[in-house]
Design a protein around this motif. Structure first.
Motif, PDB file in Angstrom:
ATOM      1  N   SER A   6     103.154 -17.709  16.234  1.00  0.00           N
ATOM      2  CA  SER A   6     102.276 -16.686  15.714  1.00  0.00           C
ATOM      3  C   SER A   6     101.715 -16.410  16.564  1.00  0.00           C
ATOM      4  CB  SER A   6     101.310 -18.263  15.429  1.00  0.00           C
ATOM      5  OG  SER A   6     100.159 -17.936  14.661  1.00  0.00           O
ATOM      6  N   LEU A   7     101.400 -15.323  16.623  1.00  0.00           N
ATOM      7  CA  LEU A   7     101.055 -13.663  17.337  1.00  0.00           C
ATOM      8  C   LEU A   7      99.375 -13.892  17.218  1.00  0.00           C
ATOM      9  CD1 LEU A   7     103.568 -12.050  17.359  1.00  0.00           C
ATOM     10  CD2 LEU A   7     103.807 -13.552  19.163  1.00  0.00           C
ATOM     11  N   GLN A   8      98.522 -13.236  17.770  1.00  0.00           N
ATOM     12  CA  GLN A   8      97.193 -12.698  17.797  1.00  0.00           C
ATOM     13  C   GLN A   8      97.792 -11.353  18.380  1.00  0.00           C
ATOM     14  OE1 GLN A   8      93.340 -14.508  17.085  1.00  0.00           O
ATOM     15  NE2 GLN A   8      92.650 -13.159  18.777  1.00  0.00           N
ATOM     16  N   LEU A   9      97.459 -10.212  17.621  1.00  0.00           N
ATOM     17  CA  LEU A   9      98.094  -8.869  18.105  1.00  0.00           C
ATOM     18  C   LEU A   9      96.627  -8.221  17.664  1.00  0.00           C
ATOM     19  CD1 LEU A   9     101.440  -8.219  16.475  1.00  0.00           C
ATOM     20  CD2 LEU A   9     100.841  -8.503  18.915  1.00  0.00           C
ATOM     21  N   ARG A  21     110.157  -6.290  16.613  1.00  0.00           N
ATOM     22  CA  ARG A  21     111.082  -6.879  18.475  1.00  0.00           C
ATOM     23  C   ARG A  21     110.882  -8.170  18.923  1.00  0.00           C
ATOM     24  NH1 ARG A  21     108.879  -1.595  20.806  1.00  0.00           N
ATOM     25  NH2 ARG A  21     107.629  -3.299  21.854  1.00  0.00           N
ATOM     26  N   LEU A  22     109.850  -8.739  18.371  1.00  0.00           N
ATOM     27  CA  LEU A  22     109.689 -10.141  18.700  1.00  0.00           C
ATOM     28  C   LEU A  22     110.374 -10.901  16.951  1.00  0.00           C
ATOM     29  CD1 LEU A  22     106.130 -10.862  19.853  1.00  0.00           C
ATOM     30  CD2 LEU A  22     108.708 -11.365  20.802  1.00  0.00           C
ATOM     31  N   SER A  59      86.995  -7.560  13.249  1.00  0.00           N
ATOM     32  CA  SER A  59      88.023  -7.860  14.761  1.00  0.00           C
ATOM     33  C   SER A  59      88.846  -7.090  14.475  1.00  0.00           C
ATOM     34  CB  SER A  59      88.230  -9.276  13.801  1.00  0.00           C
ATOM     35  OG  SER A  59      89.229 -10.066  14.858  1.00  0.00           O
ATOM     36  N   GLN A  60      89.328  -6.313  15.518  1.00  0.00           N
ATOM     37  CA  GLN A  60      89.674  -6.032  17.030  1.00  0.00           C
ATOM     38  C   GLN A  60      91.476  -6.341  16.507  1.00  0.00           C
ATOM     39  OE1 GLN A  60      89.402  -2.682  17.001  1.00  0.00           O
ATOM     40  NE2 GLN A  60      87.856  -3.124  15.911  1.00  0.00           N
ATOM     41  N   VAL A  61      91.877  -7.497  16.169  1.00  0.00           N
ATOM     42  CA  VAL A  61      92.964  -8.102  16.028  1.00  0.00           C
ATOM     43  C   VAL A  61      93.389  -8.928  14.776  1.00  0.00           C
ATOM     44  CG1 VAL A  61      92.678  -9.818  18.257  1.00  0.00           C
ATOM     45  CG2 VAL A  61      91.955 -10.404  16.637  1.00  0.00           C
ATOM     46  N   TYR A  62      94.575  -8.935  14.026  1.00  0.00           N
ATOM     47  CA  TYR A  62      95.266  -9.863  13.249  1.00  0.00           C
ATOM     48  C   TYR A  62      96.243 -10.802  13.972  1.00  0.00           C
ATOM     49  CZ  TYR A  62      98.927  -6.546  14.291  1.00  0.00           C
ATOM     50  OH  TYR A  62     100.338  -5.775  14.336  1.00  0.00           O
ATOM     51  N   ARG A  63      96.659 -11.579  13.044  1.00  0.00           N
ATOM     52  CA  ARG A  63      97.642 -13.188  12.856  1.00  0.00           C
ATOM     53  C   ARG A  63      99.231 -12.303  12.082  1.00  0.00           C
ATOM     54  NH1 ARG A  63      96.680 -16.761  15.805  1.00  0.00           N
ATOM     55  NH2 ARG A  63      94.790 -17.109  16.137  1.00  0.00           N
ATOM     56  N   VAL A  64     100.146 -12.791  13.213  1.00  0.00           N
ATOM     57  CA  VAL A  64     101.202 -12.458  12.710  1.00  0.00           C
ATOM     58  C   VAL A  64     101.453 -13.900  13.067  1.00  0.00           C
ATOM     59  CG1 VAL A  64     103.991 -12.019  12.955  1.00  0.00           C
ATOM     60  CG2 VAL A  64     101.920 -10.192  12.934  1.00  0.00           C
ATOM     61  N   THR A  65     102.772 -14.660  11.592  1.00  0.00           N
ATOM     62  CA  THR A  65     103.041 -16.294  11.733  1.00  0.00           C
ATOM     63  C   THR A  65     104.137 -16.218  10.842  1.00  0.00           C
ATOM     64  OG1 THR A  65     100.961 -17.389  11.610  1.00  0.00           O
ATOM     65  CG2 THR A  65     102.845 -19.044  10.761  1.00  0.00           C
ATOM     66  N   ALA A  66     105.173 -16.558  12.119  1.00  0.00           N
ATOM     67  CA  ALA A  66     106.649 -17.209  11.121  1.00  0.00           C
ATOM     68  C   ALA A  66     107.435 -18.024  11.509  1.00  0.00           C
ATOM     69  CB  ALA A  66     107.505 -15.574  11.809  1.00  0.00           C
ATOM     70  N   SER A  67     108.284 -18.207  10.885  1.00  0.00           N
ATOM     71  CA  SER A  67     109.443 -19.840  10.393  1.00  0.00           C
ATOM     72  C   SER A  67     109.934 -19.685   9.878  1.00  0.00           C
ATOM     73  CB  SER A  67     107.613 -20.430   9.849  1.00  0.00           C
ATOM     74  OG  SER A  67     107.572 -20.066   8.765  1.00  0.00           O
ATOM     75  N   GLU A  76     103.688 -14.625   7.812  1.00  0.00           N
ATOM     76  CA  GLU A  76     102.192 -13.939   6.938  1.00  0.00           C
ATOM     77  C   GLU A  76     101.592 -13.425   8.078  1.00  0.00           C
ATOM     78  OE1 GLU A  76     100.314 -17.377   4.748  1.00  0.00           O
ATOM     79  OE2 GLU A  76      98.631 -17.435   6.736  1.00  0.00           O
ATOM     80  N   VAL A  77     100.983 -12.189   7.182  1.00  0.00           N
ATOM     81  CA  VAL A  77     100.353 -11.343   8.183  1.00  0.00           C
ATOM     82  C   VAL A  77      98.726 -11.431   7.687  1.00  0.00           C
ATOM     83  CG1 VAL A  77      99.837  -9.522   9.156  1.00  0.00           C
ATOM     84  CG2 VAL A  77     101.910  -9.953   9.005  1.00  0.00           C
TER      85      VAL A  77
END
Length: 147
Positions: A6-9, A21-22, A59-67, A76-77
């Motif tokens: 999971s990333l918070q970008l 790229r990830l 918010s100035q962020v969003y989240r990406v989760t991958a499995s 999921e974004v």
């Protein structure tokens, strides 16, 4: 074997190729066929671009989760913007001129993936785009050996 991350970008254009790229690196390392990996990366880029563009002022962020579980990849974004219109009707671009200005992303995600869901976060709002893709593996796939 499974993989989950999971990333918070930051909601900046530069975050889109980073997420891509990830994902591409994870797919390559796991041994996913290149065509499938490319389609997932394009879908992720479209979903991230929408989060950057429409993510709202809260918010100035969003989240990406991958499995990856077995032969399925789920991504999921989630953003903190206004979300999708009530009733689940996703606006579609119909006029060719509008295609030049954008509006193809959600349709492209639907075309590239096996299952797609568009929704809103409960209570707080914000869009949630979830997409699944059945994976195909290279013969030397690391996850196949570890299963």
């Amino acid at each position: 074997m499974s993989i989950w991350w999971s990333l918070q970008l930051r909601r900046e254009a530069a975050s889109v190729p980073l997420a891509r790229r990830l994902l591409s690196g994870a797919m390559e390392t796991a041994g996913v066929e290149e065509d499938i990996s490319h389609e997932l990366c394009v879908a992720l880029s479209e979903a991230c671009s929408n989060a950057v563009r429409h993510g709202g002022d809260r918010s100035q962020v969003y989240r990406v989760t991958a499995s990856i579980y077995g032969d399925m990849c789920r991504i999921e974004v989630t953003d903190c913007g206004p979300g999708f219109p009530a009733g689940g009707v996703i606006p579609r671009v119909e006029r060719p001129r509008e295609l030049l200005l954008g509006g193809r992303g959600l349709s492209l995600i639907e075309a590239l993936c096996d299952r797609v869901r568009f929704g809103n976060q409960p209570g707080s709002g914000g869009a949630v785009v979830t997409f699944d893709k059945i994976l195909k593996w290279r013969e030397d796939a690391a996850l196949l050996r570890a299963s």
